[in-house]
Design a protein around this motif. Structure first.
Motif, PDB file in Angstrom:
ATOM      1  N   LYS A  23      -4.352  13.264 -18.657  1.00  9.26           N
ATOM      2  CA  LYS A  23      -4.503  11.907 -18.148  1.00  9.26           C
ATOM      3  C   LYS A  23      -3.142  11.493 -17.607  1.00  9.26           C
ATOM      4  CE  LYS A  23      -5.994   8.833 -21.130  1.00  9.26           C
ATOM      5  NZ  LYS A  23      -6.275   7.656 -21.982  1.00  9.26           N
ATOM      6  N   VAL A  24      -3.106  10.985 -16.388  1.00  7.29           N
ATOM      7  CA  VAL A  24      -1.857  10.498 -15.806  1.00  7.29           C
ATOM      8  C   VAL A  24      -2.105   9.138 -15.172  1.00  7.29           C
ATOM      9  CG1 VAL A  24      -0.850  12.775 -15.360  1.00  7.29           C
ATOM     10  CG2 VAL A  24      -2.199  11.674 -13.584  1.00  7.29           C
ATOM     11  N   GLY A  25      -1.044   8.356 -15.136  1.00  9.00           N
ATOM     12  CA  GLY A  25      -1.095   7.087 -14.433  1.00  9.00           C
ATOM     13  C   GLY A  25      -0.727   7.305 -12.974  1.00  9.00           C
ATOM     14  N   VAL A  26      -1.169   6.405 -12.136  1.00  8.63           N
ATOM     15  CA  VAL A  26      -0.830   6.460 -10.717  1.00  8.63           C
ATOM     16  C   VAL A  26      -0.278   5.100 -10.309  1.00  8.63           C
ATOM     17  CG1 VAL A  26      -1.685   6.832  -8.371  1.00  8.63           C
ATOM     18  CG2 VAL A  26      -2.681   8.113 -10.276  1.00  8.63           C
ATOM     19  N   LEU A  27       0.946   5.099  -9.765  1.00  5.64           N
ATOM     20  CA  LEU A  27       1.512   3.897  -9.172  1.00  5.64           C
ATOM     21  C   LEU A  27       1.287   3.971  -7.671  1.00  5.64           C
ATOM     22  CD1 LEU A  27       4.954   3.428 -10.958  1.00  5.64           C
ATOM     23  CD2 LEU A  27       2.929   2.005 -11.149  1.00  5.64           C
ATOM     24  N   ILE A  28       0.800   2.901  -7.105  1.00  7.30           N
ATOM     25  CA  ILE A  28       0.486   2.851  -5.679  1.00  7.30           C
ATOM     26  C   ILE A  28       1.348   1.750  -5.063  1.00  7.30           C
ATOM     27  CG2 ILE A  28      -1.331   2.538  -3.965  1.00  7.30           C
ATOM     28  CD1 ILE A  28      -3.278   3.122  -6.476  1.00  7.30           C
ATOM     29  N   PHE A  29       2.295   2.161  -4.222  1.00  5.68           N
ATOM     30  CA  PHE A  29       3.169   1.212  -3.548  1.00  5.68           C
ATOM     31  C   PHE A  29       2.692   1.031  -2.118  1.00  5.68           C
ATOM     32  CE2 PHE A  29       5.768   2.798  -6.979  1.00  5.68           C
ATOM     33  CZ  PHE A  29       6.467   1.687  -7.399  1.00  5.68           C
ATOM     34  N   HIS A  30       2.383  -0.201  -1.751  1.00  4.28           N
ATOM     35  CA  HIS A  30       1.994  -0.529  -0.385  1.00  4.28           C
ATOM     36  C   HIS A  30       3.236  -1.046   0.331  1.00  4.28           C
ATOM     37  CE1 HIS A  30      -2.242  -0.238  -1.535  1.00  4.28           C
ATOM     38  NE2 HIS A  30      -1.877  -0.872  -2.639  1.00  4.28           N
ATOM     39  N   THR A  31       3.550  -0.487   1.500  1.00  5.19           N
ATOM     40  CA  THR A  31       4.701  -0.917   2.294  1.00  5.19           C
ATOM     41  C   THR A  31       4.260  -1.064   3.748  1.00  5.19           C
ATOM     42  OG1 THR A  31       5.525   1.245   3.009  1.00  5.19           O
ATOM     43  CG2 THR A  31       6.192   0.504   0.801  1.00  5.19           C
ATOM     44  N   ALA A  32       5.131  -1.626   4.555  1.00  2.00           N
ATOM     45  CA  ALA A  32       4.849  -1.730   5.988  1.00  2.00           C
ATOM     46  C   ALA A  32       4.737  -0.340   6.620  1.00  2.00           C
ATOM     47  CB  ALA A  32       5.942  -2.544   6.678  1.00  2.00           C
ATOM     48  N   GLN A  33       5.365   0.664   5.993  1.00  5.73           N
ATOM     49  CA  GLN A  33       5.341   2.029   6.524  1.00  5.73           C
ATOM     50  C   GLN A  33       4.131   2.835   6.052  1.00  5.73           C
ATOM     51  OE1 GLN A  33       8.053   0.575   5.071  1.00  5.73           O
ATOM     52  NE2 GLN A  33       9.223   0.221   6.931  1.00  5.73           N
ATOM     53  N   GLY A  34       3.387   2.332   5.097  1.00 12.87           N
ATOM     54  CA  GLY A  34       2.229   3.043   4.579  1.00 12.87           C
ATOM     55  C   GLY A  34       2.104   2.891   3.081  1.00 12.87           C
ATOM     56  N   THR A  35       1.190   3.650   2.501  1.00 10.25           N
ATOM     57  CA  THR A  35       0.947   3.628   1.060  1.00 10.25           C
ATOM     58  C   THR A  35       1.499   4.901   0.440  1.00 10.25           C
ATOM     59  OG1 THR A  35      -1.050   2.317   1.378  1.00 10.25           O
ATOM     60  CG2 THR A  35      -0.858   3.480  -0.705  1.00 10.25           C
ATOM     61  N   PHE A  36       2.205   4.750  -0.677  1.00 10.93           N
ATOM     62  CA  PHE A  36       2.799   5.879  -1.383  1.00 10.93           C
ATOM     63  C   PHE A  36       2.248   5.898  -2.807  1.00 10.93           C
ATOM     64  CE2 PHE A  36       5.697   4.442   1.877  1.00 10.93           C
ATOM     65  CZ  PHE A  36       6.022   5.616   2.527  1.00 10.93           C
ATOM     66  N   ASP A  37       1.638   7.012  -3.197  1.00  8.72           N
ATOM     67  CA  ASP A  37       1.052   7.160  -4.528  1.00  8.72           C
ATOM     68  C   ASP A  37       1.906   8.116  -5.347  1.00  8.72           C
ATOM     69  OD1 ASP A  37      -0.965   5.740  -3.301  1.00  8.72           O
ATOM     70  OD2 ASP A  37      -2.383   7.402  -3.256  1.00  8.72           O
ATOM     71  N   PHE A  38       2.183   7.749  -6.596  1.00  8.96           N
ATOM     72  CA  PHE A  38       2.976   8.586  -7.501  1.00  8.96           C
ATOM     73  C   PHE A  38       2.225   8.768  -8.808  1.00  8.96           C
ATOM     74  CE2 PHE A  38       5.894   6.309  -4.764  1.00  8.96           C
ATOM     75  CZ  PHE A  38       6.748   7.305  -4.338  1.00  8.96           C
ATOM     76  N   ALA A  39       1.982  10.010  -9.199  1.00  4.19           N
ATOM     77  CA  ALA A  39       1.388  10.297 -10.508  1.00  4.19           C
ATOM     78  C   ALA A  39       2.509  10.326 -11.533  1.00  4.19           C
ATOM     79  CB  ALA A  39       0.656  11.637 -10.479  1.00  4.19           C
ATOM     80  N   ILE A  40       2.314   9.663 -12.667  1.00  3.39           N
ATOM     81  CA  ILE A  40       3.354   9.616 -13.698  1.00  3.39           C
ATOM     82  C   ILE A  40       2.747   9.887 -15.072  1.00  3.39           C
ATOM     83  CG2 ILE A  40       4.868   8.081 -12.386  1.00  3.39           C
ATOM     84  CD1 ILE A  40       3.915   5.789 -14.143  1.00  3.39           C
ATOM     85  N   ASN A  41       3.524  10.594 -15.895  1.00  2.00           N
ATOM     86  CA  ASN A  41       3.124  10.847 -17.279  1.00  2.00           C
ATOM     87  C   ASN A  41       3.929   9.929 -18.200  1.00  2.00           C
ATOM     88  OD1 ASN A  41       5.691  11.968 -17.389  1.00  2.00           O
ATOM     89  ND2 ASN A  41       4.975  14.080 -17.487  1.00  2.00           N
ATOM     90  N   LEU A  42       3.777  10.095 -19.493  1.00  2.00           N
ATOM     91  CA  LEU A  42       4.481   9.214 -20.438  1.00  2.00           C
ATOM     92  C   LEU A  42       5.994   9.343 -20.344  1.00  2.00           C
ATOM     93  CD1 LEU A  42       2.241   9.393 -23.626  1.00  2.00           C
ATOM     94  CD2 LEU A  42       2.646   7.417 -22.146  1.00  2.00           C
ATOM     95  N   GLN A  43       6.498  10.544 -20.088  1.00  6.27           N
ATOM     96  CA  GLN A  43       7.945  10.722 -19.941  1.00  6.27           C
ATOM     97  C   GLN A  43       8.443   9.933 -18.733  1.00  6.27           C
ATOM     98  OE1 GLN A  43       9.205  14.766 -19.412  1.00  6.27           O
ATOM     99  NE2 GLN A  43      11.366  14.267 -19.594  1.00  6.27           N
ATOM    100  N   ALA A  44       7.714   9.983 -17.629  1.00  7.30           N
ATOM    101  CA  ALA A  44       8.105   9.237 -16.437  1.00  7.30           C
ATOM    102  C   ALA A  44       8.035   7.728 -16.686  1.00  7.30           C
ATOM    103  CB  ALA A  44       7.223   9.626 -15.257  1.00  7.30           C
ATOM    104  N   VAL A  45       7.056   7.281 -17.458  1.00  9.93           N
ATOM    105  CA  VAL A  45       6.958   5.857 -17.797  1.00  9.93           C
ATOM    106  C   VAL A  45       8.215   5.417 -18.534  1.00  9.93           C
ATOM    107  CG1 VAL A  45       5.738   4.162 -19.230  1.00  9.93           C
ATOM    108  CG2 VAL A  45       4.443   5.758 -17.808  1.00  9.93           C
ATOM    109  N   ASP A  46       8.686   6.229 -19.475  1.00 10.71           N
ATOM    110  CA  ASP A  46       9.895   5.903 -20.236  1.00 10.71           C
ATOM    111  C   ASP A  46      11.111   5.817 -19.309  1.00 10.71           C
ATOM    112  OD1 ASP A  46      11.370   5.432 -22.681  1.00 10.71           O
ATOM    113  OD2 ASP A  46      12.109   7.510 -22.498  1.00 10.71           O
ATOM    114  N   VAL A  47      11.261   6.783 -18.425  1.00 10.94           N
ATOM    115  CA  VAL A  47      12.395   6.796 -17.499  1.00 10.94           C
ATOM    116  C   VAL A  47      12.332   5.589 -16.566  1.00 10.94           C
ATOM    117  CG1 VAL A  47      13.428   8.053 -15.562  1.00 10.94           C
ATOM    118  CG2 VAL A  47      12.736   9.287 -17.619  1.00 10.94           C
ATOM    119  N   LEU A  48      11.148   5.305 -16.011  1.00 10.50           N
ATOM    120  CA  LEU A  48      11.000   4.164 -15.112  1.00 10.50           C
ATOM    121  C   LEU A  48      11.259   2.838 -15.822  1.00 10.50           C
ATOM    122  CD1 LEU A  48       7.844   5.309 -13.127  1.00 10.50           C
ATOM    123  CD2 LEU A  48      10.121   4.927 -12.175  1.00 10.50           C
TER     124      LEU A  48
END
Length: 65
Positions: A23-48
């Motif tokens: 199971k992973v989380g997905v952060l979806i950033f909407h920008t004027a240049q487009g949409t960027f999706d990032f899959a993150i695990n618990l370790q990435a959540v801690d770092v972020l």
């Protein structure tokens, strides 16, 4: 400093991806240049979380001056 200006989000979404093994989380950033999706695990959540807390601290300290 970055070589080019960073993307400025115009919106942020989230989701969860689940399969039989992970199971992973997905952060979806909407920008004027487009949409960027990032899959993150618990370790990435801690770092972020730590990075966002540091950014918040620096942004608040600038307001005091």
């Amino acid at each position: 400093m970055p070589d080019k200006p960073p993307y400025m989000p115009t919106g942020i979404g989230m989701g969860i991806l689940v399969d039989d093994e992970a199971k992973v989380g997905v952060l979806i950033f909407h920008t004027a240049q487009g949409t960027f999706d990032f899959a993150i695990n618990l370790q990435a959540v801690d770092v972020l979380t730590k990075a966002l807390n540091k950014i918040e601290m620096h942004l608040h300290s600038d307001k005091a001056h």
